[in-house]
Motif scaffolding. Structure first.
Motif, PDB file in Angstrom:
ATOM      1  N   LYS A  22       0.812  -1.215   0.000  1.00 31.05           N
ATOM      2  CA  LYS A  22       0.000   0.000   0.000  1.00 31.05           C
ATOM      3  C   LYS A  22       0.849   1.271   0.000  1.00 31.05           C
ATOM      4  CE  LYS A  22      -4.110  -1.566  -0.287  1.00 31.05           C
ATOM      5  NZ  LYS A  22      -5.024  -1.106  -1.329  1.00 31.05           N
ATOM      6  N   GLY A  23       2.177   1.104  -0.064  1.00 35.93           N
ATOM      7  CA  GLY A  23       3.075   2.242  -0.211  1.00 35.93           C
ATOM      8  C   GLY A  23       3.439   2.954   1.076  1.00 35.93           C
TER       9      GLY A  23
ATOM     10  N   TYR B 250      -3.967 -11.440   8.857  1.00 33.36           N
ATOM     11  CA  TYR B 250      -2.881 -10.473   8.995  1.00 33.36           C
ATOM     12  C   TYR B 250      -2.352 -10.330  10.417  1.00 33.36           C
ATOM     13  CZ  TYR B 250      -3.920  -9.037   4.231  1.00 33.36           C
ATOM     14  OH  TYR B 250      -4.102  -9.027   2.862  1.00 33.36           O
ATOM     15  N   PHE B 251      -3.214 -10.514  11.407  1.00 36.67           N
ATOM     16  CA  PHE B 251      -2.813 -10.218  12.781  1.00 36.67           C
ATOM     17  C   PHE B 251      -2.678 -11.439  13.708  1.00 36.67           C
ATOM     18  CE2 PHE B 251      -4.361  -6.154  11.301  1.00 36.67           C
ATOM     19  CZ  PHE B 251      -3.472  -5.263  11.871  1.00 36.67           C
ATOM     20  N   PHE B 252      -3.220 -12.562  13.325  1.00 38.98           N
ATOM     21  CA  PHE B 252      -3.233 -13.699  14.253  1.00 38.98           C
ATOM     22  C   PHE B 252      -2.661 -14.995  13.680  1.00 38.98           C
ATOM     23  CE2 PHE B 252      -6.670 -10.793  15.558  1.00 38.98           C
ATOM     24  CZ  PHE B 252      -6.122 -10.395  16.766  1.00 38.98           C
ATOM     25  N   CYS B 253      -1.726 -14.870  12.748  1.00 40.10           N
ATOM     26  CA  CYS B 253      -1.045 -16.057  12.213  1.00 40.10           C
ATOM     27  C   CYS B 253       0.104 -16.426  13.147  1.00 40.10           C
ATOM     28  CB  CYS B 253      -0.473 -15.769  10.819  1.00 40.10           C
ATOM     29  SG  CYS B 253      -1.748 -15.627   9.579  1.00 40.10           S
ATOM     30  N   GLN B 254       0.140 -17.686  13.523  1.00 39.82           N
ATOM     31  CA  GLN B 254       1.206 -18.109  14.434  1.00 39.82           C
ATOM     32  C   GLN B 254       2.325 -18.793  13.706  1.00 39.82           C
ATOM     33  OE1 GLN B 254      -0.588 -20.226  17.679  1.00 39.82           O
ATOM     34  NE2 GLN B 254      -1.119 -18.313  18.654  1.00 39.82           N
TER      35      GLN B 254
ATOM     36  N   VAL C 201      -6.564   2.042   7.212  1.00 38.11           N
ATOM     37  CA  VAL C 201      -5.535   2.741   6.445  1.00 38.11           C
ATOM     38  C   VAL C 201      -5.003   1.902   5.286  1.00 38.11           C
ATOM     39  CG1 VAL C 201      -3.200   3.715   6.573  1.00 38.11           C
ATOM     40  CG2 VAL C 201      -4.854   4.242   8.362  1.00 38.11           C
ATOM     41  N   ILE C 202      -4.799   0.607   5.511  1.00 40.01           N
ATOM     42  CA  ILE C 202      -4.215  -0.215   4.441  1.00 40.01           C
ATOM     43  C   ILE C 202      -5.235  -1.160   3.811  1.00 40.01           C
ATOM     44  CG2 ILE C 202      -1.849   0.007   5.289  1.00 40.01           C
ATOM     45  CD1 ILE C 202      -2.065  -2.811   6.440  1.00 40.01           C
ATOM     46  N   ASP C 203      -6.499  -0.840   3.958  1.00 38.66           N
ATOM     47  CA  ASP C 203      -7.591  -1.556   3.276  1.00 38.66           C
ATOM     48  C   ASP C 203      -7.622  -3.061   3.525  1.00 38.66           C
ATOM     49  OD1 ASP C 203      -8.498   0.842   2.047  1.00 38.66           O
ATOM     50  OD2 ASP C 203      -6.939   0.636   0.531  1.00 38.66           O
ATOM     51  N   ILE C 204      -7.681  -3.420   4.791  1.00 36.30           N
ATOM     52  CA  ILE C 204      -7.884  -4.822   5.148  1.00 36.30           C
ATOM     53  C   ILE C 204      -9.329  -4.953   5.610  1.00 36.30           C
ATOM     54  CG2 ILE C 204      -7.292  -6.666   6.779  1.00 36.30           C
ATOM     55  CD1 ILE C 204      -4.443  -5.510   6.867  1.00 36.30           C
TER      56      ILE C 204
ATOM     57  N   ILE D 141      -5.623  -2.169  15.687  1.00 39.42           N
ATOM     58  CA  ILE D 141      -5.883  -3.093  14.577  1.00 39.42           C
ATOM     59  C   ILE D 141      -6.911  -2.478  13.631  1.00 39.42           C
ATOM     60  CG2 ILE D 141      -6.900  -5.329  13.960  1.00 39.42           C
ATOM     61  CD1 ILE D 141      -5.605  -6.438  16.561  1.00 39.42           C
ATOM     62  N   LYS D 142      -7.963  -1.915  14.172  1.00 35.82           N
ATOM     63  CA  LYS D 142      -9.000  -1.297  13.336  1.00 35.82           C
ATOM     64  C   LYS D 142      -8.446  -0.138  12.517  1.00 35.82           C
ATOM     65  CE  LYS D 142     -13.005  -2.441  16.167  1.00 35.82           C
ATOM     66  NZ  LYS D 142     -14.071  -1.908  17.027  1.00 35.82           N
TER      67      LYS D 142
END
Length: 68
Positions: A14-15, A64-68, A53-56, A47-48
């Protein structure tokens, strides 16, 4: 520990630099860096903001946030 490599890729895609993203969401860049390096945890509101901002999409947060 979470793996934030996909999130980091999205930030770059997203730059944004970490500095620019941190400023946009109201965090110090060192605080954002600590969170991305598993030294601190993300709060729900952070997180929100990042997702906005990065269009998730909200349904993709886990990818994006909970991968182990």
């Amino acid at each position: 520990m979470y793996n934030y490599s996909k999130l980091l890729g999205r930030i770059k895609e997203k730059g944004f630099t970490l500095e620019a993203l941190a400023k946009k969401i109201g965090l110090n860049v060192s605080t954002l860096s600590k969170k991305l390096n598993n030294k601190s945890e993300f709060h729900q509101d952070e997180i929100k903001k990042i997702c906005r901002v990065i269009d998730i999409e909200m349904c993709d947060i886990g990818t994006y946030f909970f991968c182990q």
